[in-house]
Design a protein around this motif. Structure first.
Motif, PDB file in Angstrom:
ATOM      1  N   ASP A 142       0.803  -1.218   0.000  1.00 12.92           N
ATOM      2  CA  ASP A 142       0.000   0.000   0.000  1.00 12.92           C
ATOM      3  C   ASP A 142       0.837   1.271   0.000  1.00 12.92           C
ATOM      4  O   ASP A 142       0.372   2.321   0.394  1.00 12.92           O
ATOM      5  CB  ASP A 142      -0.973  -0.013   1.176  1.00 12.92           C
ATOM      6  N   GLU A 143       2.090   1.149  -0.417  1.00 12.91           N
ATOM      7  CA  GLU A 143       2.843   2.391  -0.594  1.00 12.91           C
ATOM      8  C   GLU A 143       3.298   2.487  -2.047  1.00 12.91           C
ATOM      9  O   GLU A 143       3.595   1.481  -2.681  1.00 12.91           O
ATOM     10  CB  GLU A 143       4.015   2.501   0.393  1.00 12.91           C
ATOM     11  N   ASN A 150      -1.113   0.200  -3.976  1.00 12.79           N
ATOM     12  CA  ASN A 150      -2.237  -0.719  -4.174  1.00 12.79           C
ATOM     13  C   ASN A 150      -2.485  -1.082  -5.632  1.00 12.79           C
ATOM     14  O   ASN A 150      -3.611  -1.103  -6.093  1.00 12.79           O
ATOM     15  CB  ASN A 150      -3.527  -0.123  -3.595  1.00 12.79           C
ATOM     16  N   LEU A 151      -1.395  -1.299  -6.359  1.00 11.85           N
ATOM     17  CA  LEU A 151      -1.546  -1.715  -7.747  1.00 11.85           C
ATOM     18  C   LEU A 151      -0.921  -3.094  -7.929  1.00 11.85           C
ATOM     19  O   LEU A 151      -1.506  -3.981  -8.522  1.00 11.85           O
ATOM     20  CB  LEU A 151      -0.865  -0.704  -8.672  1.00 11.85           C
ATOM     21  N   ARG A 170      -2.413  -6.675  -8.235  1.00  8.49           N
ATOM     22  CA  ARG A 170      -3.403  -6.790  -7.169  1.00  8.49           C
ATOM     23  C   ARG A 170      -3.939  -5.396  -6.862  1.00  8.49           C
ATOM     24  O   ARG A 170      -3.689  -4.843  -5.805  1.00  8.49           O
ATOM     25  CB  ARG A 170      -2.725  -7.377  -5.928  1.00  8.49           C
ATOM     26  N   PRO A 171      -4.653  -4.795  -7.805  1.00  6.30           N
ATOM     27  CA  PRO A 171      -5.135  -3.437  -7.567  1.00  6.30           C
ATOM     28  C   PRO A 171      -6.267  -3.427  -6.546  1.00  6.30           C
ATOM     29  O   PRO A 171      -6.961  -4.420  -6.381  1.00  6.30           O
ATOM     30  CB  PRO A 171      -5.649  -2.996  -8.936  1.00  6.30           C
ATOM     31  N   VAL A 172      -6.416  -2.306  -5.867  1.00  6.31           N
ATOM     32  CA  VAL A 172      -7.560  -2.153  -4.981  1.00  6.31           C
ATOM     33  C   VAL A 172      -8.713  -1.644  -5.844  1.00  6.31           C
ATOM     34  O   VAL A 172      -8.613  -0.589  -6.462  1.00  6.31           O
ATOM     35  CB  VAL A 172      -7.263  -1.173  -3.842  1.00  6.31           C
ATOM     36  N   VAL A 173      -9.739  -2.427  -5.936  1.00 12.72           N
ATOM     37  CA  VAL A 173     -10.860  -2.102  -6.805  1.00 12.72           C
ATOM     38  C   VAL A 173     -12.082  -1.845  -5.932  1.00 12.72           C
ATOM     39  O   VAL A 173     -12.292  -2.534  -4.954  1.00 12.72           O
ATOM     40  CB  VAL A 173     -11.132  -3.294  -7.754  1.00 12.72           C
ATOM     41  N   LYS A 174     -12.834  -0.828  -6.290  1.00 15.11           N
ATOM     42  CA  LYS A 174     -14.003  -0.497  -5.471  1.00 15.11           C
ATOM     43  C   LYS A 174     -15.131  -1.480  -5.751  1.00 15.11           C
ATOM     44  O   LYS A 174     -15.430  -1.792  -6.895  1.00 15.11           O
ATOM     45  CB  LYS A 174     -14.467   0.915  -5.803  1.00 15.11           C
ATOM     46  N   TRP A 175     -15.743  -1.978  -4.719  1.00 17.20           N
ATOM     47  CA  TRP A 175     -16.885  -2.886  -4.849  1.00 17.20           C
ATOM     48  C   TRP A 175     -18.100  -2.235  -4.222  1.00 17.20           C
ATOM     49  O   TRP A 175     -17.992  -1.549  -3.225  1.00 17.20           O
ATOM     50  CB  TRP A 175     -16.609  -4.187  -4.094  1.00 17.20           C
ATOM     51  N   ASP A 176     -19.220  -2.494  -4.836  1.00 16.41           N
ATOM     52  CA  ASP A 176     -20.479  -2.055  -4.259  1.00 16.41           C
ATOM     53  C   ASP A 176     -21.398  -3.254  -4.219  1.00 16.41           C
ATOM     54  O   ASP A 176     -21.537  -3.946  -5.217  1.00 16.41           O
ATOM     55  CB  ASP A 176     -21.141  -0.992  -5.159  1.00 16.41           C
TER      56      ASP A 176
END
Lengths: 429, 284
Positions: free
Chosen positions: A307-308, A368-369, A419-425
């Motif tokens: 995460d950096e 976070n990529l 391993r990107p941080v992807v927004k989930w709804d």
């Protein structure tokens, strides 16, 4: 007769990895699969603790994290353990610290032993800083009396004195790390096992921690130290162990082992490559002087938290005007696949001319990529339509590490190269 | 801090790690003693964090048995008219609910203790036994509070305890051994087979009907009495009723068989737990 404080004799450790699920394409198959699933699941789970028979079918699901590792460590020796992600470094420390048991072999240890595989193990967000110092300290093997004695020192070192009676859930992540590390830094076992814990925290605190570690290693304590930071290993350790795919491939003077490791890979893991004008990759128009990996805090490193973000800085010099100069960079996996390619922005327009002079191109990789993997940085220069300037090559290796204490299935390496941080709804219809 | 002078390395404690599968000592008391402070801080953590950021706080320790008592009194006492051996149903059931609530909540916590401490198990060594046993001790606070309410109710209903009340520590010991024994079994199984975690809540609920919580043990048919007595909580609950409410004399039959099975459960729990503990970090 030499007395050793650690004697490791032919240690091996195997793990069973999850079995693949079979796909089924008819309803009947799916139904019978559903019926028989509990039995299969039971067998699968039971096998986690049982290894019967060495038939070939079994072999596929087994990975050897360590294989026939033997070495001895004298009291007071500070040993650095190096190797790529997945080489078995952490497993070795886990076996030595009695967290996991070896499949075969024996280890003999003399003295009290503390392992630091993570900072802040057991920290509870609802408890205050003070309570967490005691909880974490006793988890790491100290007694209450020992903590009482060092309490002031621990608080002083952490720099969170004002908030010591505040629940740690109100701390910033930096404060939490500092407090946790301070507890760990005040352990006084005869044997200390440390895994990559210096890669957390801000630059100033890292420097302070490194200083504390050096102090510890001068006190005659036996230390095993796992790190990707070759600089830290070199400055703290006198001896190095190089692990590769679970086997010990090199054991000796720390400089020799590090050099062997770096030279053998053809790719640098130092976080920085710099050449003199004579050795630098070059062409008539351009010289590549160096490549560096910088953290957000501005230091050169080889390993970064998942995460950096970090920067890849490329230093080059233009000797003569170049038309359509294109600096291209690819991030590759250690298997050689390209994860993505990117180009130095300014130079991708037709007719662009770069004037002579020294330049630094900075490529910013966002947090976070990337995945929890080792990547290689491939760089080349050309002038599309005209000529190749410096042919592309892999130069540096960078390790991305996830040391967060997430839920098991949301941690570590996921499938795929990124391993990107992807927004989930999630909506309930 | 000066340089430590170590005369001989052989004077230091020696640790051997090997693949020997047999458990040398059932309980390594010396090691557990070394880690006594950790055990204590885990108990304190459990107590302090349980009701953190809650309005009623420790009041929750009272609400569960008291509300169960109210419901039970209405449903089983007034509607179903279950025999309560001549005692008002409210205090009859509450006397059972105090030890039962302790037992079920400490067993629940203990059975999921390894899974919730997974982060500790995979990162640091310490005697694993402290994990399932800490909640069994921590829940004694709740037990104490709900027991005070019971004393208040006894004054209200004008019930006087007999001198046999001196045996209460024994009842407490039996229920702790039972909770710890079953807890060690369940948690060591649950870390590998998560079904146990899902199933144990349900199992504990069913177990209440196999204990004399809503009915007296005397209403169980004679031919089942021996099997029934194997449940250590039968002896504990009937014991509490006997000494506090004077429903009958000391239930030696239930207590004898119950303590034997509590002891077997506890020892076998330790054995299974100790046998499996080397795999915990790998399967967690």
């Amino acid at each position: 007769m030499v007395n050793y404080s650690i004697q490791v004799n032919k240690i091996s450790k195997r793990y069973r990895i999850g079995l693949e699920q079979q796909a089924h394409d008819t309803f009947v198959e799916a139904f019978s699969e559903w019926i028989s699933r509990p039995i299969k699941n039971y067998r699968r789970l039971r096998k986690l603790t049982q290894f019967d028979g060495d038939n070939s079918n079994e072999e596929e699901n087994i990975v050897w994290a360590l294989r026939d590792i033997s070495f001895n460590v004298k009291p007071g020796e500070v040993v650095g353990i190096i190797g790529k992600n997945g080489a078995g470094k952490s497993t070795l420390l886990k076996v030595l610290s009695r967290i996991t048991h070896p499949t075969s072999g024996q280890v003999e240890l003399f003295g009290r032993i503390s392992s630091l595989l993570e900072v802040g193990t057991g920290f509870h967000p609802e408890l205050t800083g003070r309570e967490n110092i005691y909880l974490n300290g006793t988890i790491l093997g100290m007694t209450k009396a020992e903590i009482d004695l060092k309490f002031e020192e621990i608080v002083e070192f952490s720099g969170v004195k004002r908030f010591i009676d505040t629940p740690v859930k109100f701390y910033s992540s930096g404060m939490r790390v500092r407090l946790a590390f301070s507890v760990a830094a005040h352990l006084e076992p005869e044997i200390l096992l440390i895994d990559e814990v210096l890669s957390v925290g801000d630059a100033a605190f890292q420097k302070k921690s490194l200083g504390k570690m050096e102090e510890v290693s001068k006190e005659g304590r036996t230390v095993l130290f796992v790190s990707h930071n070759m600089g830290a290993v070199r400055s703290l350790c006198s001896r190095g162990l190089l692990l590769e795919n679970g086997t010990l491939v090199k054991d000796g003077d720390v400089d020799q082992v590090i050099n062997y490791y770096l030279s053998n890979k053809n790719v640098s893991t130092a976080g920085r490559l710099a050449w003199s004008e004579a050795d630098a990759p070059q062409d008539n128009e351009i010289i590549l002087f160096g490549i560096e990996l910088f953290s957000e805090a501005g230091e050169v490193r080889t390993a970064f938290q998942i995460d950096e973000g970090f920067e890849i800085r490329v230093h080059y010099k233009i000797k003569e005007e170049v038309r359509n100069l294109r600096l291209y960079l690819r991030l590759k996996t250690t298997m050689g696949e390209t994860v993505f390619a990117t180009y130095e922005d300014a130079s991708i327009r037709e007719g662009f001319i770069r004037k002579p002079g020294s330049y630094t191109a900075i490529c910013k990789i966002p947090p976070n990529l990337l995945n929890n993997l080792t990547y290689r940085i491939y760089i080349g220069f050309d002038s599309p339509g005209y000529k190749v300037l410096i042919p592309g090559r892999e130069y540096l290796e960078v390790d991305i590490i996830d040391t967060s204490d997430g839920y098991r299935y949301a941690k570590g390496a996921f499938d795929g190269p990124i391993r990107p941080v992807v927004k989930w709804d999630v909506k309930n219809q | 801090m000066g340089k430590k002078t170590i005369k001989s390395i052989r004077e230091l404690p020696r640790i051997i790690i090997n693949t020997d599968n047999s458990v040398k000592k059932l309980i390594d008391l010396r090691e557990l003693w070394q880690y006594r402070d950790l055990f204590w801080f885990l108990v304190i953590r459990d107590i302090k964090t349980r009701y953190a950021q809650s309005i009623i706080g420790v009041g929750w320790a009272v609400i569960q048995p008291v509300f169960s008592m109210i419901i039970f009194t209405i449903v089983f006492g007034n509607i179903a008219k279950i025999n309560s051996e001549g005692i008002p149903y409210a205090i009859f059931s509450y006397t059972a609910l105090v030890p039962w609530t302790y037992f079920s909540s400490s067993l629940t916590d203990s059975s999921k203790s390894l899974i919730s401490s997974k982060n500790l198990i995979t990162k640091v060594y310490f005697p694993r036994l402290v994990i399932p046993i800490a909640p069994v001790l921590a829940k004694l606070i709740d037990f104490g509070i709900s027991f005070l309410i019971l004393l208040g109710m006894m004054v209200w209903f004008g019930v006087t305890p007999s001198i046999w009340a001196a045996f209460i520590p024994l009842f407490i010991l039996i229920m702790m051994l039972t909770a710890a024994g079953a807890g060690m079994w369940l948690t060591a199984l649950a870390i590998q087979y998560r079904d146990i975690q899902y199933g144990s809540n349900f199992f504990i609920q069913l177990l209440m009907y196999l204990s004399p919580v809503i009915y007296p043990a005397s209403s169980v048919p004679d031919k089942f009495q021996l099997v029934y007595a194997l449940n250590p909580m039968v002896g504990v609950i009937e014991g509490f009723r006997a000494v506090l409410l004077g429903t009958h004399s000391m239930p030696w039959f239930y207590l004898g068989i119950g303590s034997a099975s509590a002891f077997v459960l506890f020892i076998s729990g330790i054995m299974y737990f100790r046998h499996m503990e080397r795999y915990f970090a790998d399967v967690a």
